[in-house]
Design a protein around this motif. Structure first.
Motif, short mmCIF file in Angstrom:
data_model
loop_
_atom_site.label_atom_id
_atom_site.label_comp_id
_atom_site.label_asym_id
_atom_site.label_seq_id
_atom_site.Cartn_x
_atom_site.Cartn_y
_atom_site.Cartn_z
N ASP A 7 0.85 -1.20 0.00
CA ASP A 7 0.00 0.00 0.00
C ASP A 7 0.88 1.24 0.00
O ASP A 7 1.89 1.31 0.71
CB ASP A 7 -0.91 0.03 1.24
CG ASP A 7 -1.92 -1.10 1.24
OD1 ASP A 7 -2.07 -1.77 0.20
OD2 ASP A 7 -2.57 -1.32 2.28
N GLY A 21 -10.61 5.09 0.56
CA GLY A 21 -11.69 5.11 1.55
C GLY A 21 -11.34 4.31 2.79
O GLY A 21 -11.57 4.75 3.92
N ARG A 22 -10.75 3.13 2.59
CA ARG A 22 -10.37 2.29 3.74
C ARG A 22 -9.29 2.95 4.57
O ARG A 22 -9.35 2.95 5.80
CB ARG A 22 -9.91 0.92 3.25
CG ARG A 22 -9.33 0.05 4.34
CD ARG A 22 -9.09 -1.38 3.88
NE ARG A 22 -8.10 -1.48 2.84
CZ ARG A 22 -6.78 -1.52 3.06
NH1 ARG A 22 -6.32 -1.42 4.30
NH2 ARG A 22 -5.94 -1.64 2.07
N LYS A 23 -8.29 3.53 3.91
CA LYS A 23 -7.19 4.17 4.63
C LYS A 23 -7.70 5.38 5.40
O LYS A 23 -7.28 5.62 6.55
CB LYS A 23 -6.10 4.59 3.65
CG LYS A 23 -5.28 3.43 3.11
CD LYS A 23 -4.43 2.81 4.21
CE LYS A 23 -3.51 1.73 3.68
NZ LYS A 23 -2.66 1.14 4.73
N GLN A 24 -8.59 6.17 4.80
CA GLN A 24 -9.14 7.32 5.51
C GLN A 24 -9.94 6.89 6.72
O GLN A 24 -9.89 7.54 7.78
CB GLN A 24 -10.00 8.15 4.55
CG GLN A 24 -9.20 8.90 3.50
CD GLN A 24 -10.08 9.65 2.53
OE1 GLN A 24 -11.27 9.36 2.37
NE2 GLN A 24 -9.51 10.62 1.84
N ALA A 25 -10.67 5.78 6.59
CA ALA A 25 -11.43 5.27 7.74
C ALA A 25 -10.49 4.81 8.85
O ALA A 25 -10.73 5.07 10.03
CB ALA A 25 -12.33 4.12 7.30
N GLU A 26 -9.38 4.13 8.48
CA GLU A 26 -8.41 3.70 9.48
C GLU A 26 -7.78 4.89 10.18
O GLU A 26 -7.63 4.89 11.41
CB GLU A 26 -7.33 2.85 8.81
CG GLU A 26 -7.82 1.50 8.31
CD GLU A 26 -6.74 0.75 7.53
OE1 GLU A 26 -5.65 1.34 7.34
OE2 GLU A 26 -6.99 -0.40 7.12
N HIS A 52 -10.25 6.36 12.62
CA HIS A 52 -10.36 5.57 13.84
C HIS A 52 -9.17 5.81 14.77
O HIS A 52 -9.33 5.94 15.99
CB HIS A 52 -10.46 4.08 13.50
CG HIS A 52 -11.74 3.72 12.80
ND1 HIS A 52 -11.86 2.62 11.99
CD2 HIS A 52 -12.96 4.33 12.79
CE1 HIS A 52 -13.09 2.55 11.50
NE2 HIS A 52 -13.77 3.58 11.97
N VAL A 64 -7.66 2.14 -2.50
CA VAL A 64 -8.11 1.85 -1.13
C VAL A 64 -8.15 3.11 -0.29
O VAL A 64 -8.01 3.06 0.94
CB VAL A 64 -7.18 0.79 -0.47
CG1 VAL A 64 -7.33 -0.55 -1.16
CG2 VAL A 64 -5.72 1.25 -0.48
N SER A 106 -3.32 0.16 -3.54
CA SER A 106 -2.81 -1.14 -3.11
C SER A 106 -2.38 -1.92 -4.35
O SER A 106 -3.18 -2.13 -5.27
CB SER A 106 -3.88 -1.92 -2.34
OG SER A 106 -3.40 -3.18 -1.94
#
Length: 338
Positions: free
Chosen positions: A95, A132-137, A140, A130, A108
């Motif tokens: 990534d 959206g997933r990284k921004q969510a991580e 969090h 990815v 990725s």
């Protein structure tokens, strides 16, 4: 009646799919296909890959053409990762960030390593956006860090409020009543630091907002003692109020822990003035201990700076004077009203 046996809705076996069917499925999944000619160091991507990287379609694509898009902090790592794929057993995933104009996307890269995954001198794999997933991580992680920071701050504030209540009380009963009142006020102030669900609430007056936030720390109440607030009469929108409350809450916490509000003789003056399209809010502490910048330059100060710059489009400046800390907030009036 007996239940009917399950029947698959897939009427065409995978083995009979056409290349067009496979292409449509890949596009629907947001997957970009690539192949890497290891000997010539050239890349071939499908149309979705060129769109994902925002590079012009060409039959002569080099790895360095893509490297120009990779974030400088990730560039060497990605080059090393691709070079090392021939020594990787089985599947691999890397990534990294790419820069598209002012935007940063997370990509990725996935494929099969080792020479066993090579066909006619080419390694094959996919690119997947990815972001959206990284921004969510990241969101969090930021939330977890902020919650931990606030819990620590609340414990420090409770200790500071206990000391304030003890100075203005002569009996245990008076102290308990005083401390309960201050903690109740702190609860009201804390509500302003979190967004309300469903966009509840309306604009508040700036002076009223500051009064609520600072009332738990006042020794004599109603700002008649060591805390003074004098700001222009203007409205603050609910969005800006949440951010501004977080900033003031952090400054007050640091003052209780290290600054003027930790001292019997300490005073706090919060003043404001309009300058064209901006409002300048000055937080001035006097009479407290000398504060070193290193004591308040941790997670909280970074959170304040990010909130002021990113959400209020403003500027925050610190002046560490011998008499006490001076913090200057310069904010756009129109932004504050939102």
């Amino acid at each position: 009646m007996h239940p009917q046996p399950f029947q698959s809705r897939l009427t065409v076996p995978f083995s009979h799919w056409t290349s067009d069917s496979l292409r449509r499925a890949i596009q629907a999944a947001g997957v970009a296909l690539w192949s890497w000619n290891v000997a010539e160091d050239t890349f071939v991507m499908d149309e979705q890959g060129f769109g994902m990287w925002c590079v012009e379609q060409t039959d002569d694509l080099k790895f360095e053409d893509l490297s120009a898009r990779i974030h400088p902090a990730d560039r060497d790592r990605v080059r090393a990762a691709f070079t090392a794929t021939r020594g990787v057993e089985g599947a691999y995933e890397t990534d990294f960030r790419i820069m598209v104009g002012d935007d940063i996307r997370w990509i990725s890269a996935r494929g099969l390593g080792n020479d066993s995954g090579m066909h006619e001198g080419h390694l094959y794999g996919i690119f997947l956006d990815v972001t959206g997933r990284k921004q969510a991580e990241e969101g969090h992680e930021l939330l977890a860090g902020e919650m931990s920071h606030r819990v620590k701050n609340l414990l420090a504030i409770a200790s500071g409020l206990t000391q304030i209540a003890s100075r203005s009380s002569s009996t245990a009963a008076e102290m308990a009543k005083d401390l309960t009142t201050r903690l109740t006020s702190l609860g009201r102030a804390h509500d302003l630091v979190r967004p309300l669900p469903g966009h509840q609430g309306t604009a508040a007056l700036l002076g009223d907002l500051l009064s609520i936030l600072l009332s738990p720390y006042e020794d004599m109440g109603a700002f008649s003692g060591r805390i003074r607030v004098a700001v222009p009469r203007m409205g603050v929108g609910e969005g800006a109020a949440t951010t501004l409350a977080l900033v003031i809450h952090e400054l007050a916490t640091n003052s209780v822990k290290y600054g003027a509000l930790s001292s019997d003789e300490g005073t706090l003056d919060v003043s404001g003035s309009l300058e064209g399209d901006d409002i300048k809010i000055v937080w001035m502490e006097r009479g407290g201990p000398s504060v070193e910048p290193s004591k308040v330059s941790g997670y909280g100060s970074r959170l304040v700076a990010r909130s002021v710059n990113g959400q209020l489009n403003g500027v925050i400046d610190y002046a560490w004077e011998p008499e006490g800390l001076i913090v200057t907030l310069t904010l756009r009036v129109a932004k504050l009203a939102n």
